[in-house]
Design an enzyme around this catalytic site. Structure first.
Site, PDB file in Angstrom:
ATOM      1  N   SER A 265       0.810  -1.215   0.000  1.00  0.00           N
ATOM      2  CA  SER A 265       0.000   0.000   0.000  1.00  0.00           C
ATOM      3  C   SER A 265       0.848   1.271   0.000  1.00  0.00           C
ATOM      4  O   SER A 265       0.424   2.301  -0.523  1.00  0.00           O
ATOM      5  CB  SER A 265      -0.947   0.003   1.201  1.00  0.00           C
TER       6      SER A 265
ATOM      7  N   HIS B 150       1.422   4.793   4.729  1.00  0.00           N
ATOM      8  CA  HIS B 150       0.696   5.432   3.635  1.00  0.00           C
ATOM      9  C   HIS B 150       1.199   6.848   3.397  1.00  0.00           C
ATOM     10  O   HIS B 150       1.389   7.266   2.248  1.00  0.00           O
ATOM     11  CB  HIS B 150      -0.802   5.448   3.946  1.00  0.00           C
TER      12      HIS B 150
END
Length: 311
Positions: free
Chosen positions: A213, A259
Site C-alpha cells: 500500500s 501510507h
C-alpha cells in the site's frame, strides 16, 4: 570459359554465410544477404549491419515524461504483481510447513492472515525492544535494513493482497505507460521504501507494518502531478486519495505512517519526473533527482538509527 567470365557468372553468396547462395542484396550497401540475414525495410531488405547503423541515427520515440514506449505493455506491473503473489504464497506455505498454522486455522489464515516467521523477518518494524531496560534486539534499528524493502512485498491474508494487487494493476499500468519501465520501477520502489522509512521514524516500537500500500499511495501521489502536467482534471483522483487516507483512520491495523510516507515520496518522485525540463539532458536530470531522493532517505534512516545510540 576464361577465369574472369567464370568469376562473373558465379552465383553470389551471403556475405555472412558463405555456404548459402542468394540473389538478394541489401538496398543500402548492396551486399548479398540470405533469408536469415534479411531485415525488412520500407523498400526491399537490409543487412543486419545497416539496420544497426540506421538505429543509431534514428530518434527513439519517448513518452511525454521521457520514458520508452515499452512501458505500454505493462511488463513491470505484471512482474510486481507476480512477485507479491509469490511472496504471499511463500508465506502461507512456510507457515503450514513449520506448524505455525494448523489445518483448523488455515481457512481463516488464508483470508485474514497473521504474523508468521516470514512476516516477522521481513515486515517494517522500527525496533524490537527486549529486557527491562528496553534494549534493542531486532528490527530496523538493529541493522535489519532489508525490512525497508521487503515489507513492501509481504501481505497479511488474501483480502489484504487482493485489494493491493487490484490497485496496483489499475494504477501501475497507467504509470508505467506514462513513465516507461525503468522510471516506473524506480517510482514504485522509492515509494515503498519511503513508506517504510516513515514507519521507522514515527511508528511505535515493536509495531510491524507490511504490504504494497505504501507504493500504491506513492503511485496516487505521482499520478496527481502527471494529470496536472497533462492538463487533465485531477478531481476524481483527489477524491480517491482522500477516501483511501480516510479509511486508514476507520479500519483497524492500517499503517497510517506507511501510507503517508509512500504518498509523500511518490508525489515527490512524480513531480520531478513530470516537471523537470525536457531536452537531451532530461534523463540525466531525472536520475540525478532520484539519487537525491535516495540520499535524503538514507540520511533520515541514519539519523533515526543514531537516535537509538547504535551509530
Amino acid at each position: 570459359m576464361t577465369e574472369d567470365s567464370a568469376r562473373t557468372t558465379a552465383t553470389p553468396v551471403c556475405y555472412r554465410h558463405p555456404d548459402r547462395s542468394t540473389y538478394v542484396s541489401c538496398v543500402r550497401c548492396d551486399r548479398p544477404i540470405c533469408p536469415d540475414c534479411m531485415q525488412p525495410a520500407s523498400v526491399g531488405f537490409q543487412c543486419p549491419e545497416c539496420v544497426r547503423e540506421g538505429r543509431k541515427t534514428t530518434t527513439q520515440a519517448r513518452t511525454v515524461f521521457g520514458g520508452g514506449l515499452s512501458g505500454e505493455q505493462g511488463t513491470v506491473t505484471r512482474t510486481l504483481v507476480i512477485i507479491n503473489v509469490a511472496a504471499w504464497v511463500l508465506t502461507l506455505v512456510a507457515a503450514v510447513l513449520t506448524g505455525e498454522v494448523g489445518l483448523r486455522q488455515l481457512g481463516r489464515f488464508v483470508i485474514f492472515g497473521g504474523i508468521t516467521g516470514v512476516t516477522e523477518w521481513g515486515a517494517a518494524v522500527p525496533a524490537y525492544s527486549c529486557g527491562f531496560a528496553g534494549e534493542v534486539c531486532g528490527g530496523i534499528a538493529s541493522g535489519e535494513f532489508w525490512r525497508l524493502l521487503t515489507a513492501d512485498f509481504l501481505h497479511y491474508g488474501l483480502i489484504h493482497l487482493a485489494f493491493n494487487m487490484y490497485a496496483l494493476w489499475i494504477l501501475g499500468r497507467e504509470c508505467e505507460r506514462l513513465l516507461g519501465r525503468g522510471r516506473f520501477l524506480a517510482l514504485y520502489l522509492f515509494a515503498g521504501v519511503g513508506g517504510s522509512v516513515a514507519v521507522y521514524l514515527f511508528s511505535p516500537l515493536n509495531e510491524a507494518s507490511a504490504g504494497a500500500s505504501a507504493s500504491i499511495f506513492g503511485l496516487l501521489g505521482a499520478m496527481f502531478f502527471f494529470l496536472r502536467r497533462l492538463r487533465a482534471d485531477p478531481r476524481g483522483l483527489v477524491f480517491l486519495i482522500v477516501l483511501n487516507f480516510s479509511l486508514g483512520f476507520v479500519v483497524a491495523n492500517i499503517s497510517i505512517w506507511g501510507h503517508i510516507g509512500g504518498f509523500v515520496v511518490g508525489a515527490a518522485v512524480g513531480a520531478l519526473m513530470a516537471y523537470l525540463p525536457s531536452g537531451p539532458n532530461r534523463a540525466r536530470l531525472q536520475w540525478m533527482a532520484l539519487s537525491a531522493v535516495g540520499a535524503a532517505l538514507l540520511i533520515l534512516v541514519a539519523l533515526r538509527t543514531a537516535s537509538f545510540g547504535i551509530l
